[in-house]
Write a protein that holds these residues in place. Structure first.
Motif, mmCIF file in Angstrom:
data_model
loop_
_atom_site.group_PDB
_atom_site.id
_atom_site.type_symbol
_atom_site.label_atom_id
_atom_site.label_comp_id
_atom_site.label_asym_id
_atom_site.label_seq_id
_atom_site.Cartn_x
_atom_site.Cartn_y
_atom_site.Cartn_z
ATOM 1 N N THR A 117 0.644 -1.102 0.126
ATOM 2 C CA THR A 117 -0.382 0.125 0.180
ATOM 3 C C THR A 117 0.426 0.794 0.010
ATOM 4 N N GLN A 118 0.598 2.442 -0.344
ATOM 5 C CA GLN A 118 1.027 3.852 -0.777
ATOM 6 C C GLN A 118 0.052 4.800 0.438
ATOM 7 N N PRO A 119 1.500 5.164 1.740
ATOM 8 C CA PRO A 119 0.433 6.119 2.530
ATOM 9 C C PRO A 119 0.785 7.688 1.545
ATOM 10 N N ILE A 120 1.712 7.717 1.012
ATOM 11 C CA ILE A 120 1.619 9.100 0.644
ATOM 12 C C ILE A 120 0.412 9.439 -0.165
ATOM 13 N N PHE A 121 -0.496 8.184 -0.633
ATOM 14 C CA PHE A 121 -1.905 8.182 -1.362
ATOM 15 C C PHE A 121 -2.806 9.837 -0.542
ATOM 16 N N TYR A 122 -2.900 8.624 -0.023
ATOM 17 C CA TYR A 122 -4.079 9.938 1.298
ATOM 18 C C TYR A 122 -3.579 11.244 2.035
ATOM 19 N N PHE A 123 -1.887 11.398 2.220
ATOM 20 C CA PHE A 123 -1.254 12.611 2.596
ATOM 21 C C PHE A 123 -1.113 13.749 0.941
ATOM 22 N N ALA A 124 -1.160 12.804 0.403
ATOM 23 C CA ALA A 124 -1.311 13.319 -1.055
ATOM 24 C C ALA A 124 -2.670 14.256 -2.153
ATOM 25 N N GLU A 125 -3.712 12.778 -1.616
ATOM 26 C CA GLU A 125 -4.561 13.176 -2.773
ATOM 27 C C GLU A 125 -6.064 13.028 -1.712
ATOM 28 N N ASP A 126 -5.723 13.676 -0.406
ATOM 29 C CA ASP A 126 -6.581 13.875 1.070
ATOM 30 C C ASP A 126 -8.234 13.981 -0.097
ATOM 31 N N GLU A 127 -7.988 15.732 -0.267
ATOM 32 C CA GLU A 127 -9.094 16.048 -1.182
ATOM 33 C C GLU A 127 -9.518 15.095 -1.858
ATOM 34 N N SER A 128 -9.774 14.807 -2.947
ATOM 35 C CA SER A 128 -10.022 14.135 -3.386
ATOM 36 C C SER A 128 -10.662 12.344 -2.896
ATOM 37 N N TYR A 129 -10.305 11.838 -1.926
ATOM 38 C CA TYR A 129 -10.846 10.520 -1.216
ATOM 39 C C TYR A 129 -11.698 11.119 -0.593
ATOM 40 N N ARG A 130 -11.758 12.593 -0.297
ATOM 41 C CA ARG A 130 -13.148 12.689 0.752
ATOM 42 C C ARG A 130 -14.167 13.360 -0.154
ATOM 43 N N THR A 131 -13.512 13.672 -1.090
ATOM 44 C CA THR A 131 -14.582 14.183 -2.285
ATOM 45 C C THR A 131 -15.428 13.061 -2.722
ATOM 46 N N TYR A 132 -14.791 12.278 -2.747
ATOM 47 C CA TYR A 132 -15.041 11.111 -4.234
ATOM 48 C C TYR A 132 -15.596 10.165 -3.286
ATOM 49 N N LEU A 133 -15.467 9.989 -1.984
ATOM 50 C CA LEU A 133 -16.027 8.403 -1.187
ATOM 51 C C LEU A 133 -16.787 9.042 -0.298
ATOM 52 N N SER A 134 -17.932 8.173 0.373
ATOM 53 C CA SER A 134 -18.736 9.109 1.159
ATOM 54 C C SER A 134 -18.254 8.506 2.349
ATOM 55 N N PRO A 135 -18.263 9.057 3.604
ATOM 56 C CA PRO A 135 -18.164 8.495 5.440
ATOM 57 C C PRO A 135 -18.061 7.076 4.961
ATOM 58 N N ALA A 136 -18.640 6.439 5.272
ATOM 59 C CA ALA A 136 -18.350 5.519 5.434
ATOM 60 C C ALA A 136 -17.483 4.433 4.269
ATOM 61 N N GLN A 137 -16.752 4.799 3.137
ATOM 62 C CA GLN A 137 -15.992 4.403 2.125
ATOM 63 C C GLN A 137 -14.854 4.729 2.669
ATOM 64 N N PHE A 138 -15.017 6.628 3.132
ATOM 65 C CA PHE A 138 -13.530 6.650 3.786
ATOM 66 C C PHE A 138 -13.225 5.938 5.082
ATOM 67 N N LYS A 139 -13.763 5.833 5.617
ATOM 68 C CA LYS A 139 -13.589 4.452 7.260
ATOM 69 C C LYS A 139 -12.720 4.019 6.807
ATOM 70 N N THR A 140 -12.797 3.191 5.375
ATOM 71 C CA THR A 140 -12.180 1.670 5.544
ATOM 72 C C THR A 140 -10.921 2.250 4.287
ATOM 73 N N ALA A 141 -10.536 3.243 4.199
ATOM 74 C CA ALA A 141 -9.010 4.228 3.959
ATOM 75 C C ALA A 141 -7.840 3.538 4.388
ATOM 76 N N TYR A 142 -7.109 3.188 3.406
ATOM 77 C CA TYR A 142 -5.484 2.623 3.762
ATOM 78 C C TYR A 142 -5.305 2.024 5.161
ATOM 79 N N ARG A 143 -5.825 1.054 5.616
ATOM 80 C CA ARG A 143 -5.497 0.799 7.057
ATOM 81 C C ARG A 143 -4.850 -0.147 6.956
ATOM 82 N N VAL A 144 -3.743 0.807 7.326
ATOM 83 C CA VAL A 144 -1.859 0.577 7.593
ATOM 84 C C VAL A 144 -1.966 -0.725 8.951
ATOM 85 N N LYS A 145 -2.374 -0.310 9.621
ATOM 86 C CA LYS A 145 -2.575 -0.715 10.989
ATOM 87 C C LYS A 145 -2.670 -2.091 11.067
ATOM 88 N N THR A 146 -4.388 -2.432 10.911
ATOM 89 C CA THR A 146 -4.960 -3.711 11.065
ATOM 90 C C THR A 146 -4.021 -4.568 9.644
#
Length: 524
Positions: free
Chosen positions: A380-409
């Motif tokens: 996986t790529q943490p740089i994605f949510y680091f650089a693209e947070d606005e796109s993820y929040r725009t394009y994903l529902s809150p429920a979808q966003f909650k499952t994004a890049y679950r690195v610890k899991t």
């Protein structure tokens, strides 16, 4: 003659806690590591500096990076509009160099541009109609070309869409220049590469210094090609001319003849390791394939059916290759798990199945992975949510966003966790700096300051292992990953102690020196 390094803080890489203050290197190998070793041969005083095993980016696109390094960054903070993009392209060293020289750029994200749209051929024609222009979108799946680039690629209003891609068109049928998804983008890339192999080779050789500056001693080439030349040939020629990092090549399955074997080959410097499969697109492009619609109503795109994926998995199994599967949306990831979870691994010592990106994962998916006999890697790529947070929040529902890049899991699951960059496929000027990814994985902060699912943070040692020990296991770099006796003497010296700096300072960690085979190959 051996060399003994003393008075250091050396992260051995075997686990999260083990450090040493000295190591002995001879003939390119680590021969001893421990505390207060009796010096042998030359002695180098590390003066308390922090040392890591050489870093490994197990999912990147070196050919794209080689192009990007001599191209124009069309990313914030310098490019925030199409007008600024046009001016930046005019400042390219390639500008004005004649009709055989391509002007190249990378990294635009239409959501970050003032016009809130992608550039088109008319925008790029305003820069030049004599020289071909090619720009990667931030995800490197899609791209845009000017009229000259389209002409060289033989693309006009009568050109059919390639399978798995789309040539966007104006209302009058004329191509806009925007090539959606990899299959369409490849039409432009092939035209560009066919024009000058020597340019591609020179760019690749020159890119070696870029990796060494970032402490990267090994890389996974995730876009191996058979046309217009084989990626293996490009690397073989580049290595002969001084390209230093080790490399594992993964060939895009759609460019292979499924009836002809592709066997793992090569050595630790350069090897054919596996195949790459594209299942869907990207979240920032609203093309990742999800079970639930995006808030806009879109569902994303499915690029590989269950039947085809089964054929691809069987090809990998028969040929003893890894299969690396691009899967971002939750419907796509579930499809990969469904097809592979009941299979027995066909590779020993490394994952048979790599799920690349693994962007949106549910608890049930992790339970299925943990219960499966298959040996998985989640890269996986943490740089994605680091650089693209606005796109993820725009394009994903809150429920979808909650499952994004679950690195610890991911880390806590039975799968191996690899951290990587997918560079240059994100809108950030330093997309493959390991330290931005480590910062994002540990702090869960985006570049804009937003917190992204804070409960999925991991520790600094865990993040470092994702770039060393576990990345080596995933990529098949058996001589790397740790600084234990017998391993290659590939290591980096840092300008800060990554294990004690403030979390907010992790992004400012830099490599002071990179060593390969006991030889210093980079010094800041």
């Amino acid at each position: 003659m051996p060399t003994t390094y003393v008075n250091g803080k050396i992260f051995v890489g075997t686990d999260e806690q083990t450090f040493a203050n000295s190591m002995i290197i001879d003939d390119g190998k680590v021969t001893q590591i421990g505390n207060d070793l009796t010096p042998a041969g030359n002695v180098v005083d590390l003066a308390g500096q922090t040392v890591l095993p050489g870093l490994i980016d197990c999912h990147t696109h070196p050919k794209y990076i080689a192009d990007a390094l001599h191209g124009t960054a069309c990313t914030p903070p310098n490019v925030n509009s199409i007008k600024e993009m046009q001016e930046a392209l005019r400042q390219s060293p390639s500008y004005g160099q004649g009709p055989d020289t391509w002007i190249e750029g990378w990294g635009f994200d239409e959501t970050k541009l003032a016009e809130h749209r992608s550039p088109n051929r008319d925008d790029l024609d305003a820069v030049s109609t004599d020289q071909p222009i090619f720009i990667y979108r931030s995800d490197c799946h899609s791209s845009v070309g000017n009229s000259k680039a389209l002409e060289l690629a033989g693309i006009d209003e009568n050109t059919p869409d390639p399978v798995g891609g789309k040539i966007e068109r104006f209302t009058d049928g004329r191509p806009t220049g925007f090539m959606r998804e990899v299959a369409a983008t490849q039409l432009l890339i092939r035209a560009k590469s066919a024009q000058s192999y020597q340019t591609d080779l020179t760019n690749m050789v020159n890119s070696s210094a870029h990796y060494l500056q970032n402490g990267l001693v090994a890389i996974g080439e995730m876009m191996g090609r058979m046309k217009p030349y084989t990626t293996l040939k490009l690397y073989q020629d580049a290595v002969q001319q001084g390209f230093a990092p080790k490399a594992s090549i993964y060939y895009v399955f759609d460019e292979l003849d499924p009836d002809q074997p592709l066997l793992p080959s090569g050595d630790q410097q350069l090897r054919v390791a596996g195949i790459k499969v594209f299942m869907d697109g990207s979240i920032s492009g609203e093309t990742a394939f999800n079970k639930e619609p995006y808030p806009s109503g879109k569902m994303g795109v499915s690029l590989t059916s269950v039947a085809k994926l089964k054929l691809e998995v069987e090809f990998a199994r028969q040929n003893k290759l890894q299969i690396a599967i691009h899967a971002m949306g939750n419907a796509t990831i579930q499809r990969v798990i469904d097809v592979t979870k009941d299979l027995q691994p066909w590779l020993d010592g490394m994952p048979s199945v790599r799920i690349e990106h693994a962007s949106l994962m549910t608890d049930e998916m992790f339970k299925e992975i943990d219960a499966s006999p298959m040996n998985y890697a989640l890269v996986t790529q943490p740089i994605f949510y680091f650089a693209e947070d606005e796109s993820y929040r725009t394009y994903l529902s809150p429920a979808q966003f909650k499952t994004a890049y679950r690195v610890k899991t991911m880390h806590d699951s039975t799968a191996l966790l690899g951290l990587s960059s997918d560079a240059p496929c994100t809108p950030w000027a330093e997309p493959d700096s390991p330290f931005y990814s480590i910062y994002a994985a540990v702090t869960r902060k985006a570049a804009n300051g937003d917190m992204v699912n804070a409960d999925e943070a991991i520790t600094v040692p865990q993040a470092v292992l994702g770039y060393t020990r576990d990345a080596a296991k995933i990529g098949g770099f058996t001589n790397n990953g740790t600084l234990t006796a017998g391993k290659d003497a590939d290591f980096v010296i840092l300008n800060k102690d990554i294990f004690t700096v403030s979390p907010n300072d992790l992004q400012n960690v830099k490599v002071s020196e990179t060593w390969i085979g006991g030889h210093r190959v980079y010094q800041n």
